[in-house]
Design a protein around this motif. Structure first.
Motif, PDB file in Angstrom:
ATOM      1  N   GLN A   1       0.835  -1.209   0.000  1.00 50.38           N
ATOM      2  CA  GLN A   1       0.000   0.000   0.000  1.00 50.38           C
ATOM      3  C   GLN A   1       0.865   1.252   0.000  1.00 50.38           C
ATOM      4  O   GLN A   1       1.733   1.373   0.865  1.00 50.38           O
TER       5      GLN A   1
ATOM      6  N   GLY B   1      10.267  -7.845   5.069  1.00 46.39           N
ATOM      7  CA  GLY B   1       9.169  -8.811   5.013  1.00 46.39           C
ATOM      8  C   GLY B   1       8.629  -9.019   3.612  1.00 46.39           C
ATOM      9  O   GLY B   1       8.042 -10.063   3.324  1.00 46.39           O
TER      10      GLY B   1
ATOM     11  N   GLN C   1      -7.331  -7.942  10.871  1.00 47.80           N
ATOM     12  CA  GLN C   1      -6.918  -6.596  10.432  1.00 47.80           C
ATOM     13  C   GLN C   1      -8.118  -5.646  10.431  1.00 47.80           C
ATOM     14  O   GLN C   1      -7.995  -4.475  10.781  1.00 47.80           O
TER      15      GLN C   1
ATOM     16  N   GLN D   1      -0.280 -10.924   6.812  1.00 48.88           N
ATOM     17  CA  GLN D   1      -1.241 -11.130   5.721  1.00 48.88           C
ATOM     18  C   GLN D   1      -1.718 -12.580   5.602  1.00 48.88           C
ATOM     19  O   GLN D   1      -2.477 -12.914   4.684  1.00 48.88           O
TER      20      GLN D   1
ATOM     21  N   ALA E   1      12.498 -12.396   8.785  1.00 51.73           N
ATOM     22  CA  ALA E   1      11.849 -11.145   9.211  1.00 51.73           C
ATOM     23  C   ALA E   1      10.433 -11.064   8.679  1.00 51.73           C
ATOM     24  O   ALA E   1      10.053 -10.087   8.053  1.00 51.73           O
TER      25      ALA E   1
ATOM     26  N   VAL F   1       8.490  -7.768  11.428  1.00 50.76           N
ATOM     27  CA  VAL F   1       9.380  -6.816  12.105  1.00 50.76           C
ATOM     28  C   VAL F   1       8.510  -5.964  13.022  1.00 50.76           C
ATOM     29  O   VAL F   1       7.448  -5.491  12.616  1.00 50.76           O
TER      30      VAL F   1
ATOM     31  N   MET G   1       5.845  -3.168  13.141  1.00 50.89           N
ATOM     32  CA  MET G   1       6.342  -1.909  12.576  1.00 50.89           C
ATOM     33  C   MET G   1       5.444  -1.551  11.400  1.00 50.89           C
ATOM     34  O   MET G   1       5.225  -2.374  10.509  1.00 50.89           O
TER      35      MET G   1
ATOM     36  N   SER H   1       1.936   3.520   9.016  1.00 52.33           N
ATOM     37  CA  SER H   1       0.940   4.489   9.482  1.00 52.33           C
ATOM     38  C   SER H   1       0.939   4.652  11.002  1.00 52.33           C
ATOM     39  O   SER H   1       0.053   5.309  11.541  1.00 52.33           O
TER      40      SER H   1
END
Ligand code: AQP
Length: 341
Positions: free
Chosen positions: A15, A27, A115, A156, A190, A193, A203, A206
């Motif tokens: 995004q 990642g 999410q 995800q 990773a 992260v 991390m 946003s």
């Protein structure tokens, strides 16, 4: 039918909801480049701007972030001649197939997405409908190319499971073997992260605190300062990775160092056992700068020519649409919609 019966094809996206972070790099981006370089799959990579607008985006900032993300992809090693690189809103089939999947997916499935719960928070009445439907659009992003593999970070995983459920339900409902059951590729040191301010939070670009993340555009001094101020605990580093079990901030910094240096966490622990944070953090900052500085320089070079970035994205969108259009037409046909003009 499974993914193995389809042309090996990778799709993934990021995004452009802000500048990319070290989490996005380790990642996702770094692994996108590895998959491109392995040359075992056709690779399609995308700035998913339709996902970004599920929460408010300032239009000027969104345009700038989309170009910056494209620059980051190329600076990290994505070659637009070998991979297809574009932004999602330029290929209308993503949104068109997402509508179909809005009709395949069930409200209950979407409501269980963590999410959605995290981002909507307590005020679901005020969240956008797009934020709720986000995973159906993500399924469309992947399946409109019949992608067989999707490299993503650990966050995800649930959305990828939903993509598989949507493909299976469509195939079952219409009695076809049309959509592949896509394989997530969540691997490497990773895959998650964590924030530099809170080792239990991812991390994120946003996050309101800039000190919580390393941005791919940060300079060497900023990186050193952010690691210096990163939250840790008073204990020195233990002599085994096991010893970091209940120390999320400490483990995160060790994981980042291992990922940046391409070494195992055991190897790292042998090197740093007994060190104080004042010794470890500059070491970590040095490793981050060694990885990111050449990429940041290259990003700046690309960003100096926005017209060239737009040209590359436009060209990628044309190539993406050549794959997506017949798959959408066939989808409509399977569903009984008259698709030819
Ligand atoms: N902290 C992370 N560690 C490992 N992988 C990560 N990814 C994101 N953050 C981390 C992976 O990067 C890819 C693109 O993610 P995205 O930007 O589309 O969405 P996101 O996961 O929601 O990332 P952010 O930074 O947290 O974005 P915002 O703040 O806009 O929501 C994905 O493969 C993701 O797993």
């Amino acid at each position: 039918m499974t993914g193995s019966d389809f042309t090996p094809r990778v799709f993934s996206g990021i995004q452009p909801s802000g500048g990319l972070t070290l989490g996005n790099y380790l990642g996702a981006l770094k692994r996108f480049v590895d998959m491109q370089d392995a040359a075992t799959h056709e690779c399609i990579y995308c700035m998913v701007d339709l996902h970004a607008v599920t929460v408010w985006q300032d239009p000027v900032a969104l345009k700038a972030s989309t170009r910056e993300a494209a620059a980051a992809f190329m600076a990290a090693g994505i070659d637009p001649a070998r991979s297809i690189l574009f932004n999602q809103s330029q290929v209308p089939q993503h949104a068109q197939l997402a509508w179909v999947f809005n009709c395949v997916a069930r409200m209950g499935w979407m409501g269980r997405m963590t999410q959605w719960k995290d981002k909507a928070g307590k005020n679901t009445e005020n969240a956008s409908l797009g934020l709720f439907a986000y995973p159906a659009l993500m399924a469309a992003d992947i399946l409109v190319y019949h992608a067989t593999h999707v490299p993503v970070g650990d966050d995800q995983k649930q959305h990828l499971e939903l993509t598989r459920d949507i493909a299976a339900k469509f195939n079952h409902d219409f009695g076809v073997d049309f959509f592949p059951i896509t394989e997530p590729v969540i691997e490497g040191p990773a895959t998650r992260v964590m924030s530099l301010r809170d080792g239990t939070k991812k991390m994120s670009k946003s996050d309101p605190s800039d000190m919580s993340r390393i941005n791919m555009s940060d300079d060497a001094d900023t990186i050193a300062q952010k690691f210096r101020k990163a939250r840790t605990d008073p204990e020195p580093l233990p002599d085994s990775y096991e010893g970091l079990k209940d120390r999320p901030e400490a483990r995160n910094l060790v994981d980042i160092y291992a990922a940046l240096s391409g070494r195992s966490t055991e190897d790292i622990m042998n090197e740093v056992a007994g060190w104080q944070w004042g010794q470890f953090k500059p070491h970590l900052a040095e490793a981050a700068v060694a990885t990111l500085a050449p990429i940041t320089d290259e990003m700046t070079r690309f960003m100096n020519d926005p017209a060239e970035i737009d040209r590359i994205l436009g060209e990628g969108a044309g190539r993406a649409e050549e794959i997506a259009a017949p798959i959408l037409t066939r989808t409509y046909d399977i569903m009984g919609m008259v698709a030819s003009r």
